[in-house]
Design an enzyme around this catalytic site. Structure first.
Site: not given
Ligand code: GCW
Length: 700
Positions: A314, A389, A417
């Site tokens: 990311e 996730d 989240e």
């Molecule tokens: O779940 C996703 C989140 C991001 C997060 C990423 C991760 C810190 O939407 O906000 O970034 O995972 O875990 O690296």
């Protein structure tokens, strides 16, 4: 009487009116006990304390014990200098020999690092351990028992932590954040509590934070976000000289509570900070740079925990740029930390690389499994609980148990989240319990995730558990008061994954709200069912990710948006679910050991709550209940809303039993939750009606 000054100072702080009933005191309420007979039973012991030894951690233990006893019994204990005169003795084994004569040898021998014994010798309550940190944990345990109104007459406890590293991971952004970006990524408990402009000046909140963590057994904290440079973030700057005194100040405070400081670092730090021409793991200049950095940090913070790295993920850079593996990247930094006993935690959340399977669930395993054994001894690979996730329901990641030669750590998400932010009650402890108990069959039966991350299964040198923090500067720390239960539960479960969900929840309620049976039963009922309820009105049968897009603001991943998530749920006119079988799908099921892989491969054997994670089935597919999948979707979404309405009604029955401020806070949140649950129900049910053209025909 050397403790008089700090004790007074501490008491003024703990009792100050600012804490009211906002929830600030969390589960460390230490409310005055009104039951006189219980108090007089406690006062048999609690009037005097003998505390040999004088380390910072022992001082913290004494301060806590003194404040807790004084507030609960109404009598301030005195500190005595002779063990025989004391009602409570706290000290390491070598220092309290006369008081522990009666403790059986086998109990003493069973103590591991930071474990403790609490026992009633007939005359005294003794808390002993091999380490000062164990004394601190024992002290918090004693105070917990007293908050739960358990008599001390028969007390005999031996506790050892089952998992060695028990860390919080903050996703807090130090420095300036670009406009519109919150100071905590995915944080719903307010702004970050870390004030880097003021540091190294400390404030009271840091101490209360450390007390809160230590009381549950958490022994390390990563204070900044794993995203360190994305979109102008400045977290990478924590490695610059300007920040070292600030880190040192935090580490010095945390040390008093047995908590080690860790930070997240950027893989390109040598380039970002010192302008090196590259950050290639095989460039000796780069190695030198990291060595030098580690030496500087350990020069100031000798017990510094280590670094956490999100690489090649990311937008955070990593070794791929130089054609190097994740292991080569991790080992570079690990080598620098190794001489000082530091640890490098390397995240497995790597996905999106074009050479990998198009199914995101498959990717972490594809990258990491072939590297088993290639990581240095002081590297731990940190793996999210599921392959996607942090969804409300996912299978356990196939990487657990797939790397016997590589230290592993489990990453859970305490912050909600995908599970309702600070707006929904969603107690995640039942989910974590399932994850920890899950049998991977990596070494035949009895190869649970908790045995992997305790190091027991493969004899790992380092291993542990990390939870993404839900702490912020909200007066109640977590935004929703009930979200405190997740923080508490994370620490308790990390200490002992064998604790039951019911036990942990009961502990939290009774310390937070008192011991009234009705309060205990209503809140337990709500908390214990809340995960299933949230699942009911959001995402059916493991399909996951039905939410809106991921902007990091307070709207991201909060509301329903099924039409934008077809890549995950694969709904079409005939059916729904992601085919991840070996036979006809992405093959993800093949990454598990047998018999787990064959269980997931077959729609009949697959646990129904994960059916749509692994299989694409027609809407008319019949579940064991006799209902079709489509009818199940409609019904559960309706039931979920009814359940939240039920919570609201149940909560109202506690009006006279809970202080007004906290009562109104939860009531207002529950009212909001009803509205959000309806929005989810309507959005998901109308989406499926439209795409399937099958109408909702409830049986009744
Ligand atoms: O779940 C996703 C989140 C991001 C997060 C990423 C991760 C810190 O939407 O906000 O970034 O995972 O875990 O690296």
């Amino acid at each position: 009487m050397k403790f008089v000054f700090p004790l007074l100072f501490f008491l003024v702080e703990v009792c100050s009116g600012a804490n009211g009933e906002t929830g600030y005191k969390t589960w460390l309420q230490y409310r005055l006990i009104e039951d006189q007979s219980l108090t007089s039973g406690y006062l048999k012991y609690c009037k005097s304390i003998f505390v040999p030894g004088n380390s910072e951690i022992i001082t913290s233990s004494l301060l806590e014990l003194n404040a807790g006893l004084k507030q609960m019994t109404g009598t301030e204990p005195v500190v005595v200098t002779n063990a025989d005169q004391a009602g409570i003795v706290i000290g390491t084994i070598d220092k309290v020999s006369s008081s522990i004569r009666h403790i059986p040898d086998y109990q003493i021998k069973s103590l591991r690092q930071d474990g403790y014994i609490i026992t009633n010798t007939g005359r005294q309550i003794v808390i002993t351990s091999k380490s000062d940190t164990g004394i601190l944990y024992g002290t918090f345990h004693l105070l917990r028992i007293m908050q739960m109104k358990i008599p001390l007459s028969e007390i005999s406890i031996v506790e050892n932590p089952k998992i060695r590293l028990r860390l919080l991971n903050h996703w807090d952004n130090p420095g300036k954040v670009p406009s519109g970006v919150p100071s905590i990524e995915r944080g719903y408990g307010g702004e970050t509590i870390f004030n880097w402009d003021e540091l190294p000046v400390l404030n009271k909140r840091y101490t209360d934070y450390a007390r809160m963590l230590a009381s549950t057994g958490i022994n390390g904290t990563v204070v900044n976000n794993v995203n360190t440079a994305k979109n102008g973030l400045e977290g990478w700057k924590l490695l610059t000289p300007e920040y070292l005194p600030k880190l040192k100040a935090l580490a010095s405070l945390f040390r008093k509570y047995g908590i080690r400081l860790y930070i997240s670092v950027n893989f390109f730090s040598p380039v970002l900070i010192s302008g090196l021409k590259d950050a290639d793991p095989l460039n000796p200049e780069v190695q030198k740079w990291w060595n030098n950095k580690a030496e500087k940090i350990y020069g100031e913070i000798p017990d510094f925990g280590g670094f956490l790295v999100k690489a090649d993920s990311e937008g955070e850079p990593g070794p791929i740029k130089y054609g190097r593996t994740q292991a080569e990247g991790a080992n570079l930094i690990a080598r620098a930390l190794e001489p000082f006993g530091g640890i490098l935690i390397w995240r497995a959340f790597v996905y999106g690389n074009k050479e990998l399977s198009p199914d995101r669930a498959c990717q972490a395993y594809e990258v990491f499994k072939p590297l088993d054994g290639a990581f240095s001894e002081n590297v731990i690979v940190q793996i999210k609980n599921g392959p996607i996730d942090f969804q409300i329901r996912e299978p356990v990641s196939s990487l657990f148990g797939a790397m016997p030669e590589t230290n592993q750590m489990l990453e859970l998400q305490i912050t909600q989240e995908y599970t309702g932010h600070d707006k929904h009650i969603c107690c995640l402890i039942p989910e974590w319990k399932e994850i920890l108990d899950f049998d991977t069959y990596a070494k035949g039966t009895n190869s649970s995730v908790s045995k992997i991350i305790s190091g027991e299964l493969f004899g790992y040198k380092y291993s542990g558990i990390a939870g993404v923090s839900n702490i912020g500067d909200n007066p109640n720390w977590t935004g929703h008061l009930f979200a405190q239960a997740n923080l508490y539960g994370f620490g308790r479960m990390a200490w002992n994954p064998d604790l039951t969900t019911e036990t942990i929840i009961r502990e939290w309620i009774s310390q937070t709200f008192g011991n009234n049976e009705k309060v205990l039963s209503v809140i337990s009922e709500i908390l214990l069912s809340s995960r299933k309820t949230y699942e009911n009105y959001t995402s059916p049968l493991g399909v996951g990710l039905m939410c809106n897009g991921g902007n990091t603001g307070h709207e991201g991943h909060f509301s329903p948006s099924p039409a934008s998530r077809i890549n995950y749920h694969k709904a079409d006119h005939n059916g729904v679910g992601y085919d991840r079988t070996k036979a006809t799908g992405s093959g993800y099921t093949g990454q598990y050991h047998t018999p787990v892989s064959s269980m997931y491969e077959s729609p009949e054997l697959c646990p129904e709550e994960l059916l749509l994670f692994f299989h694409h089935v027609p809407y008319q597919y019949r579940l064991k209940s006799g209902k079709t999948v489509i009818q199940h979707i409609y019904d559960t979404h309706n039931e979920g809303v009814e359940e939240v309405i039920g919570y609201y009604e149940k909560w109202k029955t506690l009006k006279e039993l809970i202080d007004n401020e906290r009562y109104e806070h939860v009531l207002e949140r529950l009212n909001g939750q009803i509205g959000y649950a309806k929005e989810w129900r309507d959005s998901i049910n109308s989406y499926f009606l439209k795409i399937s053209s099958i109408i909702d025909k409830p049986l009744h």
